[in-house]
Design a protein around this motif. Structure first.
Motif, PDB file in Angstrom:
ATOM      1  N   GLU A  30       0.820  -1.213   0.000  1.00 22.53           N
ATOM      2  CA  GLU A  30       0.000   0.000   0.000  1.00 22.53           C
ATOM      3  C   GLU A  30       0.853   1.262   0.000  1.00 22.53           C
ATOM      4  OE1 GLU A  30      -3.023   0.446  -0.430  1.00 22.53           O
ATOM      5  OE2 GLU A  30      -4.145  -1.344   0.133  1.00 22.53           O
ATOM      6  N   ALA A  35      -3.416  -2.299   8.004  1.00 24.06           N
ATOM      7  CA  ALA A  35      -3.523  -3.260   6.902  1.00 24.06           C
ATOM      8  C   ALA A  35      -4.128  -4.578   7.369  1.00 24.06           C
ATOM      9  CB  ALA A  35      -2.150  -3.499   6.290  1.00 24.06           C
ATOM     10  N   GLU A  57      -7.885  -4.086   7.839  1.00 22.04           N
ATOM     11  CA  GLU A  57      -8.579  -4.043   6.552  1.00 22.04           C
ATOM     12  C   GLU A  57      -8.733  -5.439   5.972  1.00 22.04           C
ATOM     13  OE1 GLU A  57      -8.262  -1.371   2.511  1.00 22.04           O
ATOM     14  OE2 GLU A  57      -6.448  -2.344   3.253  1.00 22.04           O
ATOM     15  N   ARG A  82     -12.171   0.975  -2.438  1.00 26.16           N
ATOM     16  CA  ARG A  82     -10.984   1.400  -3.170  1.00 26.16           C
ATOM     17  C   ARG A  82     -10.223   0.153  -3.623  1.00 26.16           C
ATOM     18  NH1 ARG A  82      -6.162   1.180  -0.369  1.00 26.16           N
ATOM     19  NH2 ARG A  82      -6.322   0.402   1.765  1.00 26.16           N
ATOM     20  N   ASP A  83      -9.244   0.359  -4.486  1.00 21.91           N
ATOM     21  CA  ASP A  83      -8.395  -0.740  -4.953  1.00 21.91           C
ATOM     22  C   ASP A  83      -7.305  -0.986  -3.917  1.00 21.91           C
ATOM     23  OD1 ASP A  83      -7.126  -2.669  -6.419  1.00 21.91           O
ATOM     24  OD2 ASP A  83      -6.079  -1.259  -7.726  1.00 21.91           O
ATOM     25  N   SER A  84      -7.537  -1.955  -3.036  1.00 16.37           N
ATOM     26  CA  SER A  84      -6.644  -2.183  -1.903  1.00 16.37           C
ATOM     27  C   SER A  84      -5.679  -3.321  -2.199  1.00 16.37           C
ATOM     28  CB  SER A  84      -7.457  -2.513  -0.645  1.00 16.37           C
ATOM     29  OG  SER A  84      -8.187  -3.717  -0.823  1.00 16.37           O
ATOM     30  N   ILE A 110      -4.783   6.607   3.744  1.00 16.21           N
ATOM     31  CA  ILE A 110      -4.788   5.354   2.976  1.00 16.21           C
ATOM     32  C   ILE A 110      -5.879   4.421   3.455  1.00 16.21           C
ATOM     33  CG2 ILE A 110      -3.440   3.296   2.404  1.00 16.21           C
ATOM     34  CD1 ILE A 110      -0.924   4.993   2.604  1.00 16.21           C
ATOM     35  N   TRP A 111      -5.927   4.136   4.752  1.00 16.27           N
ATOM     36  CA  TRP A 111      -6.859   3.140   5.273  1.00 16.27           C
ATOM     37  C   TRP A 111      -8.115   3.749   5.889  1.00 16.27           C
ATOM     38  CZ3 TRP A 111      -1.501   2.326   5.824  1.00 16.27           C
ATOM     39  CH2 TRP A 111      -1.007   1.196   5.189  1.00 16.27           C
TER      40      TRP A 111
END
Length: 364
Positions: free
Chosen positions: A228, A300, A303, A329-331, A276-277
């Protein structure tokens, strides 16, 4: 007759040449023997060669006399006239009778010709035996391979037969026990069996969930966080520390050097994590970084757990969604599940993800 005599003469001439060559070869082989033995051996070979040449000469002289005395060539095919045909047969019979009474031309007792002929035949037999041995060895290797395969299949068949027989015996025993019980007792036993299975399933589920969470916390979370942050994808770098995640990665995917200046470092790190998260949600409200900091690894891992839970719930629910989950989102977590062939994107919408139906082929 003239043609047959010419063929015989040619054969004898070739045999004399071969014997002379064999004699020269044998002389080379026997070079280590004594001079007296070698001289005697050479004398015998010369005598044999002279005898063969004399025999060839005699046959040639006889052939010339026969050709000179014959007014016409001997026919190569039988005559169509019965009288002429009978005369030909009588001439052939007379020739065969004459040859049958004559003593055959044989080498003398001290001649090396029989030994040389035997040596040639033995050499040819040895070569043929070697070729046959190689062929048999290749066939034997193929047969051994096939035998091993057949034995392996036989063992598998026996194990399968034993398992099926044991299963049949258990089913027969259960059927006999069920037939002896009343419907009420059978229902109670079935309920108890289902409750026992439910307890076992719940216990195994807890163990699997614990193992899954341990795998995320120990191995997967740090690699997801690195991907990420622009680092290597999951699996390319196994040991990633919290200091590496805090430093971040460059545009080329390399680890950045930590700066010695620490000015609002924790605040910047938490803002990056929240960007980001997303912020931490507690009691239905989004909480910022002031509610307690969290690391990239923790974010992370959380998630990944949430995504796995949503995918499992969607797969169990089914319905009109087809088991798909809408991605915010594209994780890295979603990409990892797709690369691991545990999930797949919607063929027409990359924002939707679902688990693969592992049992579909078996159930179908």
């Amino acid at each position: 007759m003239a043609t047959q005599s010419s063929s015989v003469m040619e054969t004898l001439r070739k045999r004399a040449i071969e014997m002379q060559a064999s004699a020269e070869t044998e002389m080379d082989v026997e070079s280590t023997s004594s001079d007296a033995d070698r001289a005697a051996y050479e004398a015998r070979l010369d005598h044999t060669v002279r005898n063969l040449r004399e025999l060839v000469r005699q046959q040639e002289v006889a052939l010339e006399k026969l050709q000179a005395s014959s007014s016409a060539h001997s026919p190569l095919v039988p005559s169509s006239d019965s009288t002429t045909r009978l005369r030909q047969l009588r001439a052939m019979k007379a020739a065969y009778d004459k040859l049958a009474t004559e003593e055959p031309t044989l080498p003398s007792k001290d001649s090396p010709l029989p030994a040389l002929l035997a040596l040639r035949n033995t050499t040819a037999l040895v070569a043929e035996t070697d070729r046959s041995t190689q062929t048999l060895q290749s066939r034997l290797a193929a047969l051994i391979t096939r035998l091993n395969q057949e034995e392996s299949e036989n063992r598998s068949a026996k194990l399968l037969t034993s398992a099926l027989e044991a299963r049949i015996n258990r089913l027969k025993t259960q059927q006999q026990e069920t037939a002896k019980r009343s419907p009420a007792q059978a229902a109670k036993d079935m309920i108890r069996e289902q409750e026992r299975r439910k307890v076992n399933y719940e216990k195994e589920t807890k163990l699997l969930v614990k193992a899954f969470n341990d795998f995320i916390d120990i191995h997967l979370a740090s690699m997801l966080a690195a991907e990420e942050l622009g680092g290597p994808i999951v699996g390319e770098m196994m040991d990633i520390s919290d200091e590496t995640l805090e430093a971040g990665f460059s545009l080329q995917g390399k680890i950045k050097r930590r700066s010695s200046k620490v000015s609002n470092g924790n605040d910047q790190r938490q803002r990056r994590i929240d960007h980001i998260w997303g912020p931490v949600e507690r009691n239905g409200e989004e909480q910022g970084s002031d509610d307690g900091g969290r690391s990239e690894k923790e974010a992370a891992g959380a998630e990944m757990r949430i995504l796995a839970e949503e995918l499992l719930n969607a797969a169990a629910a089914g319905g009109g969604s087809g088991g798909y989950v809408e991605l915010q989102r594209d994780s890295a977590a979603a990409r990892f599940l797709v690369r691991a062939k545990a999930a797949q994107f919607h063929p027409k919408d990359a924002t939707k993800l679902r688990l693969l139906d592992f049992g579909r082929e078996i159930d179908g």
